[in-house]
Scaffold this active site. Structure first.
Site, short mmCIF file in Angstrom:
data_model
loop_
_atom_site.label_atom_id
_atom_site.label_comp_id
_atom_site.label_asym_id
_atom_site.label_seq_id
_atom_site.Cartn_x
_atom_site.Cartn_y
_atom_site.Cartn_z
N ASN A 176 0.80 -1.23 0.00
CA ASN A 176 0.00 0.00 0.00
C ASN A 176 0.83 1.28 0.00
O ASN A 176 0.26 2.36 -0.10
CB ASN A 176 -1.00 0.01 1.16
CG ASN A 176 -1.95 -1.17 1.07
OD1 ASN A 176 -2.57 -1.38 0.04
ND2 ASN A 176 -2.04 -1.93 2.13
N ARG A 235 -3.27 7.77 -0.22
CA ARG A 235 -3.75 6.98 0.92
C ARG A 235 -3.64 7.79 2.21
O ARG A 235 -2.54 8.18 2.61
CB ARG A 235 -2.90 5.71 1.04
CG ARG A 235 -3.20 4.89 2.25
CD ARG A 235 -2.21 3.75 2.40
NE ARG A 235 -2.51 3.01 3.62
CZ ARG A 235 -1.61 2.36 4.31
NH1 ARG A 235 -0.35 2.34 3.92
NH2 ARG A 235 -1.96 1.71 5.39
N ASN A 245 10.50 -0.25 4.83
CA ASN A 245 9.18 0.06 5.36
C ASN A 245 8.30 -1.09 4.90
O ASN A 245 7.82 -1.11 3.77
CB ASN A 245 8.66 1.40 4.85
CG ASN A 245 7.35 1.79 5.49
OD1 ASN A 245 6.62 0.94 6.00
ND2 ASN A 245 7.02 3.06 5.45
N ALA A 280 2.18 -3.07 6.62
CA ALA A 280 1.46 -3.94 7.54
C ALA A 280 2.19 -5.26 7.80
O ALA A 280 1.98 -5.89 8.84
CB ALA A 280 0.05 -4.22 7.01
N HIS A 326 3.97 -6.08 11.21
CA HIS A 326 3.28 -6.59 12.40
C HIS A 326 2.91 -8.06 12.30
O HIS A 326 2.37 -8.62 13.25
CB HIS A 326 2.01 -5.75 12.64
CG HIS A 326 2.27 -4.28 12.45
ND1 HIS A 326 3.06 -3.55 13.30
CD2 HIS A 326 1.88 -3.43 11.46
CE1 HIS A 326 3.13 -2.29 12.86
NE2 HIS A 326 2.44 -2.21 11.75
N ASP A 378 13.02 -13.55 9.37
CA ASP A 378 13.99 -14.60 9.03
C ASP A 378 14.91 -14.16 7.90
O ASP A 378 16.11 -14.42 7.93
CB ASP A 378 13.27 -15.90 8.66
CG ASP A 378 12.65 -16.60 9.85
OD1 ASP A 378 12.94 -16.23 11.00
OD2 ASP A 378 11.83 -17.52 9.62
N GLU A 429 14.54 -0.46 9.94
CA GLU A 429 13.08 -0.45 9.84
C GLU A 429 12.60 0.99 9.91
O GLU A 429 13.02 1.75 10.78
CB GLU A 429 12.49 -1.26 10.99
CG GLU A 429 10.99 -1.27 11.05
CD GLU A 429 10.46 -2.03 12.26
OE1 GLU A 429 9.27 -1.84 12.57
OE2 GLU A 429 11.22 -2.80 12.90
N HIS A 452 9.11 3.73 9.50
CA HIS A 452 7.68 4.00 9.40
C HIS A 452 7.48 5.50 9.26
O HIS A 452 8.15 6.28 9.93
CB HIS A 452 6.93 3.49 10.64
CG HIS A 452 7.11 2.03 10.86
ND1 HIS A 452 6.43 1.10 10.13
CD2 HIS A 452 7.94 1.35 11.68
CE1 HIS A 452 6.82 -0.11 10.51
NE2 HIS A 452 7.74 0.03 11.44
#
Length: 141
Positions: free
Chosen positions: A11, A18, A72, A75, A78, A85, A96, A98
């Protein structure tokens, strides 16, 4: 010259459209030239997919030759043990990222399945979160 790959998950191809109140009004394609201009001594590549397996394939493709990945995972952050892995399996560090502060949002967004494999986590600074991640990956201190 260091090589960094930015990977956006599901997304995030809809940035600018969005939920602009959360994610802003700019697409990533509009932001990317500005980011590259801030790091003229870094080769920054970009990849986006809505498919978990394609994200894994791309990380495995570059994870042994690039100097870092900014991820990024959207979803999948989570939910995906498979991404964790993969991050643990590759050689280059992963940061990471966001755009929003996930800790100010829904409870399910407060836990990341991938953080344990990442060098660090940056959230809540809008698209500038990517710049902070690239800085972290290219800092020679």
């Amino acid at each position: 010259m260091k090589k960094i790959l930015i990977i956006n998950g599901p997304n995030l191809n809809l940035l600018g459209v969005r939920e602009p109140g959360i994610y802003g009004k700019s697409s990533f394609e509009e932001y990317l030239p500005k980011l590259k201009a801030s790091f003229t001594d870094v080769e920054i590549s970009y990849y986006q997919s809505n498919i978990e397996g394609e994200l894994i394939n791309k990380m495995q493709e570059v994870g042994f030759t690039f100097d870092g990945i900014v991820l990024n995972a959207g979803a999948y952050t989570h939910t995906s043990i498979a991404l964790l892995d993969c991050i643990r399996s590759i050689k280059c560090p992963v940061v990471e990222v966001h755009i929003s502060n996930v800790h100010q949002r829904e409870e399910f967004r407060h836990h990341s399945m991938i953080s344990a494999g990442c060098k660090g986590v940056i959230c809540g600074f809008g698209l500038n979160s990517y710049k902070l991640a690239v800085e972290a990956l290219t800092d020679n201190d």
